[in-house]
Write an enzyme that holds these catalytic residues in place. Sequence first.
Site, PDB file in Angstrom:
ATOM      1  N   ASP A 284       0.396  -1.006   0.080  1.00 47.07           N
ATOM      2  CA  ASP A 284      -0.123  -0.002   0.495  1.00 47.07           C
ATOM      3  C   ASP A 284       0.685   1.061  -0.127  1.00 47.07           C
ATOM      4  O   ASP A 284       2.432   1.273  -0.367  1.00 47.07           O
ATOM      5  CB  ASP A 284      -0.720   0.251   1.410  1.00 47.07           C
ATOM      6  CG  ASP A 284      -2.275   0.827   0.579  1.00 47.07           C
ATOM      7  OD1 ASP A 284      -2.154   1.537   0.440  1.00 47.07           O
ATOM      8  OD2 ASP A 284      -3.248   0.587   1.196  1.00 47.07           O
TER       9      ASP A 284
HETATM   10  C1  NOJ Z   1      -4.055   4.362  -0.168  1.00 49.33           C
HETATM   11  C2  NOJ Z   1      -5.287   3.458   0.325  1.00 49.33           C
HETATM   12  O1  NOJ Z   1      -4.959   2.226   1.610  1.00 49.33           O
HETATM   13  C3  NOJ Z   1      -5.457   1.982  -0.800  1.00 49.33           C
HETATM   14  O2  NOJ Z   1      -6.864   1.626  -0.991  1.00 49.33           O
HETATM   15  C4  NOJ Z   1      -5.379   2.767  -1.879  1.00 49.33           C
HETATM   16  O3  NOJ Z   1      -5.124   1.705  -3.202  1.00 49.33           O
HETATM   17  C5  NOJ Z   1      -3.760   3.286  -2.070  1.00 49.33           C
HETATM   18  N1  NOJ Z   1      -3.466   4.555  -1.060  1.00 49.33           N
HETATM   19  C6  NOJ Z   1      -3.358   4.265  -3.067  1.00 49.33           C
HETATM   20  O4  NOJ Z   1      -3.932   5.592  -3.554  1.00 49.33           O
END
Ligand code: NOJ
Length: 759
Positions: A284
Site C-alpha cells: 500500500d
Molecule cells: C492507500 C489506500 O489504503 C489504498 O486503498 C489505495 O489503493 C492506495 N492508497 C493508493 O491510492
Amino acid sequence: MNRKTLWNVSLILLSSFMLVQCTPKGNDKFIDDLMSQMTLQEKIGQLNLLPTGPITTASGQNTDILDDIRRGEVGGIFNLKGVRDIRIAQDIAVKETRLGIPILFAMDVIHGYETIFPIPLALSCSWDMAAIEKSARIAACEASADGIAWTFSPMVDICKDARWGRVAEGAGEDPFLGAAIAKAMIKGYQGEGLKNNNEIMACVKHFALYGASESGRDYNMVDMSPNRMYNEYFLPYQAAIEAGAGSVMSSFNDINGIPATANKWLLTDVLRKQWGFNGLVTTDHSAIVELTNHSIGNLESVSARALQAGTDMDMGSRAFVAQLEKALKDGKITENDIDIACRRVLEAKQKLGLFEDPYRFLSDERAESEIYTESNRAEARKIATETFVLLKNENQLLPLQRKGKIALIGPLGNTRTQMQGTWAVAAVPSKYSTILEAMQRNVGERATIRYAKGSNFMYDEKFEERTWVNKGELPHLDDEQLLKEALEIANWSDIIIATLGEPAELSGESSCRTNLEMPDAQHDLLQALVKTGKPVVLLHFSGRPTVMNWEQKNVPAIMNVWFAGSETGDAICDVIFGDVSPSGKLTTTFPQTVGQLPMYYNHRNTSRPQDKDKWFEKFRSNYIDVTNDPLYPFGYGLSYTTFDYSPMKLSANELNIKNDSLIASITISNKGEYDADEIIQMYIRDIAGSITRPVQELKGFQRIHLKKGESREITFTITPELLKFYNNDLDFVCEPGEFELMIGPNSRDVERCKFILTE
Ligand code: NOJ
C-alpha cells in the site's frame, strides 16, 4: 526534411526498434530474454510504483515524474488521469529508456470511473452479483478507455466495527457474501481474463485483515487467532485469488506482531503456497517506509524484509530504488530476490498485452465515446435503486405522490460534490445532478419543490473542514439563519424530505469515528423538522452503519441511501416516487450504541448467552445498560410490498458426508400492492463442533423479482461442502452431527429446522 519531421521519423524508427525488441513470444522466454538484457538498476526500477498529479498543468509540464521515467526508475504510475498525460509518460518509457519497457498505469477505480456507482458497502446491500459484476465491468471499460490498465480494487476486508471509516469501501461483515462479491468484482474487471483492451487487472486489497484494525482506528494493529482469520476474514481474499485476481495489495496493519508488508508467512506461505497465487503483490502507499514506524528496523533492512516477504512493487516509498542495491551489497538480499519481483512485474505487463502494444489502452476515440455514456449511467441508476435500504415506513408514508408542496431540506439535498461518496478519484461532479435538480426534473409541474440547506453538516467548522467538504459549494453558514429558512419551508410544505447524514468523507480512509450518531447540527435540524408535525421522510446518507435510535423512534420513514454515485438524484426519485420498490438489505449490523462494537450477527454463543426474551440477567453475557440486540440486524431491509414466507420444507432430515445433498424449499408470496425484489437468506448453525461455532452463518441467498400477487418456490441446495470450516488444525472439514437451518428475509426473522450430517 525539416527538423521536426526528422525528429518524428527518428522517433518512429526508434520505437519500432524498441517494439521489435519487446515483442513477446507469449511465454517465459520473452521475459527471460528481456531480463537477461536488464541491468540491476533497471530491474529495481521496475519495482517502483509512483503516484503523480497531472503532467500537463497550466504552467507547463510537471517534469519530476518524467525525469524518474527517463532514469529508468519507474515500473508503474498511479492516479494519473487522461489519455494525453498517460501517453506523454508512456512515450518517454517506450522511446527514451534503453529497453523501452512500457509503464503500467493504475488507479483507484473503486466504484466506477466517471460513471460512479454506489460506494462498495452500498453495492453489497443489493446482494445482486450480476449487478455488482456489471458495475465493475463498466468501470473497467471506462477506465481502460482513458488509459488505465490496473485498478486497486476490490477491497474485500471484512469489517465488524463501524467506527472504521473504510467499512464504506468493503462488502460488510459477512465472509460468504464477501467472497461472492469478491468473485463478481474480479470477473467484472478482468472480463475474459485480460484478453481485451477493455479489461483491466484487479488488485485485491488490503491483504490482510485490515478491516479488523483494533478499536476501528485506521492503520491500527491486528491481533487475531488463526481460527478467526481462516473462518471469518480470509474467505473473500481467497475467493478473489481463485477467481484469478492478477494482483494483491498488502495492508498497512501488522498481524500478530509482523506488519503485513514484511510478512513472509502471509505473502508467501498463505498467499502463494497455500492459495497458489502467482501474480503481482504491491505494497500500500508508503508502506515500506512506514515499516520503520512499526519499529522493525531501518529503511534498508525493512526494504529487504518486504522484498523477501514476497512484495514485488513498492508503492510510493521509493525505498526499493533507494535501498535494494545497498541491501544486496550488504548481503541482506540476493539478486534472485530482485529477479523474482521484477519478473512478476514484467509478467503483469505481459498479461495486459503491454509489450505487444504499450499504447493498447490509449485511444482518444475511446476516451471520447466510452466514458459516462447514457447506457452506463442508466446501469448506474438502476443499480443504485437496488442499494437503498428502507429501514422504517410507518403507515406506508413512502412512496410519495408527485403532487402538492414538497420541502427538500438538508445539506445533502443540493450538492453535486458529495453524492459520489468516498474514493471516486476520477469523478467529475460538475457532470452530475443534485437531488434537487433530479427531483425538479422528475416531478415537473406536478408538484412544487422548495429547498433549504437547513444546517451545516456540524456546528464545529473545523470538524467539517476535516471531512473535506467543498467550501465553494457548501460554505459554513450561520446556524440560526439556516434553521429559520428551513422551518419556513417546512411549515409551508405538505411533506418534508430530509437529506441528512454523513458528508461523503466522513467515511473512507482516515475517517474513523467514535460517535456514530447523526452529526449535531443536522440532528437538531431533524428534531425541529419532526416537531413541525409535518410528515418527514429521512433520506439518510452514510458510509457506515450508524446509530439511529432517536430517528427510529421519531421519524416515520427512513431510507438509508449511503452514497449512491453519479446518478444518486435520479435513483432516489425512482424509489421515493414508487417507480421502483426499495429492495436493499443491510450487510452490516446497525448497533444501538457505539459501545456494542464490534458487533456482528455471526458471533459465537459464549458460555452464558443472553436469554432471547430477557433484557438483563446477572451473570449472563450482556450489558447492564442496553440489550444485546442490534437496532437493525444483518440482512434487514423493508419493501413497499409485503412478502409472505411459507413454512420451510426439507427433502430429507439427513445428509451423508460423502457427496450427498439436501434441498430446502420455501414459497415466497408478494402479498402487497407493488411489484418488487426480495432477497431471501439462508443461514446454518453447526450445533456441536470440535471448536466453538457461530450461532448462525450465511450460506446462501437469492434475489428474486415477484409481481404483486405472485408466489414462487425457492430452493437452496445444502451439501457437505457448505458445512465445512477450518478446525483447530486449520484443516477445512465438516463434522458429522446436528445442524440448524434458517431461512428468512433477514438474519433475525427466520424459519428454523434441523438436519443431521451423517458419516
Ligand atoms: C492507500 C489506500 O489504503 C489504498 O486503498 C489505495 O489503493 C492506495 N492508497 C493508493 O491510492
